[in-house]
Design an enzyme around this catalytic site. Structure first.
Site, PDB file in Angstrom:
ATOM      1  N   ASP A  89       1.052  -1.083   0.087  1.00 13.13           N
ATOM      2  CA  ASP A  89      -0.033  -0.059   0.167  1.00 13.13           C
ATOM      3  C   ASP A  89       0.856   1.296   0.044  1.00 13.13           C
ATOM      4  O   ASP A  89       1.848   1.338   1.049  1.00 13.13           O
ATOM      5  CB  ASP A  89      -0.906  -0.035   1.310  1.00 13.13           C
ATOM      6  CG  ASP A  89      -1.630   1.286   1.493  1.00 13.13           C
ATOM      7  OD1 ASP A  89      -1.536   2.011   0.692  1.00 13.13           O
ATOM      8  OD2 ASP A  89      -2.738   1.078   2.198  1.00 13.13           O
ATOM      9  N   VAL A  90       0.858   1.975  -1.108  1.00 19.52           N
ATOM     10  CA  VAL A  90       1.682   3.183  -1.348  1.00 19.52           C
ATOM     11  C   VAL A  90       1.544   4.302  -0.189  1.00 19.52           C
ATOM     12  O   VAL A  90       2.381   5.187  -0.030  1.00 19.52           O
ATOM     13  CB  VAL A  90       1.753   3.859  -2.700  1.00 19.52           C
ATOM     14  CG1 VAL A  90       2.132   2.917  -3.746  1.00 19.52           C
ATOM     15  CG2 VAL A  90       0.329   4.525  -2.720  1.00 19.52           C
ATOM     16  N   TYR A 182      -8.250  14.747  -7.845  1.00 20.39           N
ATOM     17  CA  TYR A 182      -7.473  13.968  -8.929  1.00 20.39           C
ATOM     18  C   TYR A 182      -6.528  14.934  -9.507  1.00 20.39           C
ATOM     19  O   TYR A 182      -5.283  14.797  -9.808  1.00 20.39           O
ATOM     20  CB  TYR A 182      -8.472  13.140  -9.877  1.00 20.39           C
ATOM     21  CG  TYR A 182      -7.537  12.361 -10.868  1.00 20.39           C
ATOM     22  CD1 TYR A 182      -7.121  10.985 -10.482  1.00 20.39           C
ATOM     23  CD2 TYR A 182      -7.609  12.456 -11.975  1.00 20.39           C
ATOM     24  CE1 TYR A 182      -6.531  10.248 -11.126  1.00 20.39           C
ATOM     25  CE2 TYR A 182      -6.810  11.835 -13.078  1.00 20.39           C
ATOM     26  CZ  TYR A 182      -6.231  10.546 -12.605  1.00 20.39           C
ATOM     27  OH  TYR A 182      -5.821   9.799 -13.748  1.00 20.39           O
ATOM     28  N   LYS A 186      -2.464  15.133  -9.907  1.00 22.88           N
ATOM     29  CA  LYS A 186      -1.697  14.829 -10.999  1.00 22.88           C
ATOM     30  C   LYS A 186      -0.923  15.841 -11.747  1.00 22.88           C
ATOM     31  O   LYS A 186       0.065  15.756 -11.989  1.00 22.88           O
ATOM     32  CB  LYS A 186      -2.767  14.165 -12.199  1.00 22.88           C
ATOM     33  CG  LYS A 186      -3.361  12.811 -11.760  1.00 22.88           C
ATOM     34  CD  LYS A 186      -2.221  11.758 -11.860  1.00 22.88           C
ATOM     35  CE  LYS A 186      -2.853  10.625 -11.161  1.00 22.88           C
ATOM     36  NZ  LYS A 186      -1.648   9.498 -11.051  1.00 22.88           N
ATOM     37  N   ILE A 215      -7.256   6.469 -21.607  1.00 16.60           N
ATOM     38  CA  ILE A 215      -6.634   5.375 -21.933  1.00 16.60           C
ATOM     39  C   ILE A 215      -7.427   4.039 -21.679  1.00 16.60           C
ATOM     40  O   ILE A 215      -7.907   3.943 -20.521  1.00 16.60           O
ATOM     41  CB  ILE A 215      -5.103   4.887 -21.226  1.00 16.60           C
ATOM     42  CG1 ILE A 215      -4.390   6.382 -21.649  1.00 16.60           C
ATOM     43  CG2 ILE A 215      -4.465   3.686 -22.020  1.00 16.60           C
ATOM     44  CD1 ILE A 215      -4.171   6.583 -22.981  1.00 16.60           C
TER      45      ILE A 215
HETATM   46  N1  LIG Z   1      -6.716   5.021 -17.778  1.00 15.19           N
HETATM   47  C1  LIG Z   1      -6.640   6.223 -17.920  1.00 15.19           C
HETATM   48  O1  LIG Z   1      -7.486   6.844 -18.837  1.00 15.19           O
HETATM   49  C2  LIG Z   1      -5.720   7.197 -17.466  1.00 15.19           C
HETATM   50  C3  LIG Z   1      -5.466   8.410 -17.710  1.00 15.19           C
HETATM   51  C4  LIG Z   1      -4.466   9.418 -17.178  1.00 15.19           C
HETATM   52  C5  LIG Z   1      -3.947   8.840 -16.173  1.00 15.19           C
HETATM   53  N2  LIG Z   1      -3.955   7.578 -15.681  1.00 15.19           N
HETATM   54  C6  LIG Z   1      -3.135   7.040 -14.420  1.00 15.19           C
HETATM   55  O2  LIG Z   1      -2.614   6.052 -15.110  1.00 15.19           O
HETATM   56  C7  LIG Z   1      -2.409   5.084 -13.650  1.00 15.19           C
HETATM   57  C8  LIG Z   1      -3.030   3.888 -13.785  1.00 15.19           C
HETATM   58  O3  LIG Z   1      -4.387   3.932 -14.216  1.00 15.19           O
HETATM   59  P1  LIG Z   1      -5.393   2.776 -14.466  1.00 15.19           P
HETATM   60  O4  LIG Z   1      -6.560   3.193 -15.623  1.00 15.19           O
HETATM   61  O5  LIG Z   1      -4.797   1.577 -14.940  1.00 15.19           O
HETATM   62  O6  LIG Z   1      -6.067   2.651 -12.948  1.00 15.19           O
HETATM   63  P2  LIG Z   1      -6.707   1.283 -12.305  1.00 15.19           P
HETATM   64  O7  LIG Z   1      -7.437   1.946 -11.218  1.00 15.19           O
HETATM   65  O8  LIG Z   1      -7.055   0.265 -12.930  1.00 15.19           O
HETATM   66  O9  LIG Z   1      -5.092   0.986 -11.498  1.00 15.19           O
HETATM   67  C9  LIG Z   1      -4.879   1.682 -10.350  1.00 15.19           C
HETATM   68  C10 LIG Z   1      -4.060   0.672  -9.520  1.00 15.19           C
HETATM   69  O10 LIG Z   1      -3.594   1.408  -8.555  1.00 15.19           O
HETATM   70  C11 LIG Z   1      -3.783   0.242  -7.208  1.00 15.19           C
HETATM   71  N3  LIG Z   1      -3.928   1.244  -5.995  1.00 15.19           N
HETATM   72  C12 LIG Z   1      -4.906   1.825  -5.567  1.00 15.19           C
HETATM   73  N4  LIG Z   1      -4.548   2.359  -4.328  1.00 15.19           N
HETATM   74  C13 LIG Z   1      -3.582   1.898  -4.030  1.00 15.19           C
HETATM   75  C14 LIG Z   1      -2.750   1.959  -2.712  1.00 15.19           C
HETATM   76  N5  LIG Z   1      -3.155   2.716  -1.698  1.00 15.19           N
HETATM   77  N6  LIG Z   1      -1.521   1.289  -2.889  1.00 15.19           N
HETATM   78  C15 LIG Z   1      -1.204   0.488  -3.997  1.00 15.19           C
HETATM   79  N7  LIG Z   1      -1.831   0.490  -5.100  1.00 15.19           N
HETATM   80  C16 LIG Z   1      -3.070   0.996  -5.155  1.00 15.19           C
HETATM   81  C17 LIG Z   1      -5.098  -0.431  -7.843  1.00 15.19           C
HETATM   82  O11 LIG Z   1      -5.354  -1.414  -6.851  1.00 15.19           O
HETATM   83  C18 LIG Z   1      -4.976  -0.490  -9.177  1.00 15.19           C
HETATM   84  O12 LIG Z   1      -4.481  -1.948  -9.431  1.00 15.19           O
HETATM   85  C19 LIG Z   1      -2.930   6.039 -12.569  1.00 15.19           C
HETATM   86  O13 LIG Z   1      -1.740   6.619 -12.048  1.00 15.19           O
HETATM   87  C20 LIG Z   1      -3.843   7.030 -13.292  1.00 15.19           C
HETATM   88  O14 LIG Z   1      -4.027   8.244 -12.599  1.00 15.19           O
HETATM   89  C21 LIG Z   1      -4.972   6.917 -16.370  1.00 15.19           C
END
Ligand SMILES: NC(=O)c1ccc[n+]([C@@H]2O[C@H](COP(=O)([O-])OP(=O)(O)OC[C@H]3O[C@@H](n4cnc5c(N)ncnc54)[C@H](O)[C@@H]3O)[C@@H](O)[C@H]2O)c1
Length: 279
Positions: A89-90, A182, A186, A215
């Site tokens: 957990d970060v 958020y 970011k 994405i």
């Molecule tokens: N998908 C998109 O469109 C998009 C766009 C811009 C930025 N991002 C960024 O890309 C990254 C991944 O996005 P995603 O779409 O795969 O999201 P996601 O929610 O599928 O993945 C996030 C992961 O972080 C884990 N997580 C959450 N809280 C945590 C904690 N306290 N400690 C450890 N792990 C934890 C979750 O269990 C999950 O596996 C994120 O940083 C997100 O902000 C995603």
């Protein structure tokens, strides 16, 4: 070119989505990869952990079976690389310290950190932003990235080599309607990446931010299906389509190579040109 053989990477939030794809791509380039996440599929407390994470998305992921941490580590081992999945957990600094010490013991080094873990499910305009979720988002997305960066730093300094990648978002660079917490986190990670770049230079540590548009991770797909605004976002890309996890993973992995050693302090958009239409 682009050979990460012998490098050891830690990816946070890698049990699904973009983090998982980053881990697989780093492994394809030769790296040994440690998958870390708050959710692991063999955790007997998975449902309780998901509920405790104060996140609708975590509960959906646990219920839908979107948790592939061990399966991803297994997939990487089948490529002939070393890999393991470890719960981390970060927001838990003691746990991060223990996990990094264990990685060092098991794998001998830590060369690459991808600060990917984040919470994405707090959407409300400012009067309705929830204080608890605001605090959660700062704790996971911003402070979590800082915690991991601070804890990995001594290993990279000792090796005189390191690559740190932060996950930002166009919500951080352009603002995000209904995404105050958020968006703020970011934007924050870009400042953190640039500071790490300034301080890391003397140790051959680079630090960069990747700035995705929308994405189609599992979370991205769910949001695109449920939120009518996403159709507008799609039409603001030059391609009129969303991005794929592989687009992000390729950028992250490139930033971790020797060849990317002169790129630091950058915030690299992988957003299908969304910002061009806002200029
Ligand atoms: N998908 C998109 O469109 C998009 C766009 C811009 C930025 N991002 C960024 O890309 C990254 C991944 O996005 P995603 O779409 O795969 O999201 P996601 O929610 O599928 O993945 C996030 C992961 O972080 C884990 N997580 C959450 N809280 C945590 C904690 N306290 N400690 C450890 N792990 C934890 C979750 O269990 C999950 O596996 C994120 O940083 C997100 O902000 C995603």
């Amino acid at each position: 070119m682009f050979d990460l053989t012998g490098k050891v990477a830690v990816v946070t939030g890698a049990s699904r989505g973009l983090g998982r794809e980053d881990a697989l791509t780093l492994a394809r380039l030769g790296a040994d990869v440690v998958i870390t996440d708050i959710l692991l599929e063999d955790d007997p407390d998975l449902r309780t952990t998901a509920e405790g994470a104060n996140s609708v998305l975590a509960q959906v992921a646990a219920a839908q079976g979107w948790v592939y941490a061990n399966a991803t580590a297994e997939e990487i081992r089948r490529m002939g690389r070393r890999s393991t999945a470890i719960k981390m957990d970060v927001t838990d600094r003691d746990q991060i310290r223990e996990v990094f010490a264990r990685v060092k013991e098991l794998f001998g080094r830590i060369d690459i950190l991808v600060n990917n873990a984040a919470t994405l499910d707090h959407t409300a305009q400012i009067p309705n932003q929830d204080y608890r979720l605001w605090d959660r988002d700062i704790a996971v997305n911003l402070t979590g990235s800082f915690n991991c960066t601070k804890e990995v730093w001594p290993y990279m300094v000792e090796q005189q080599w390191g690559r740190i990648v932060f996950m930002s978002s166009v919500a951080g660079t352009l603002g995000g309607f209904g995404q105050a917490s958020y968006s703020a986190t970011k934007a924050g990670v870009i400042g953190l990446a640039r500071t790490a770049a300034l301080e890391g230079g003397r140790y051959n540590i680079t630090a960069n931010a990747v700035v995705p548009g929308i994405i189609l991770s599992e979370a991205g797909q769910a949001a695109a299906q449920s939120n009518p605004m996403y159709e507008r976002f799609k039409n603001r890309t030059v391609f009129k389509r969303f991005g794929e996890p592989s687009h992000i993973a390729a950028t992250v992995a490139f930033l971790c190579t020797e060849e990317a050693g002169y790129i630091t302090g950058a915030a690299i958009e992988v957003a299908g040109g969304i910002p061009l239409f806002t200029a």
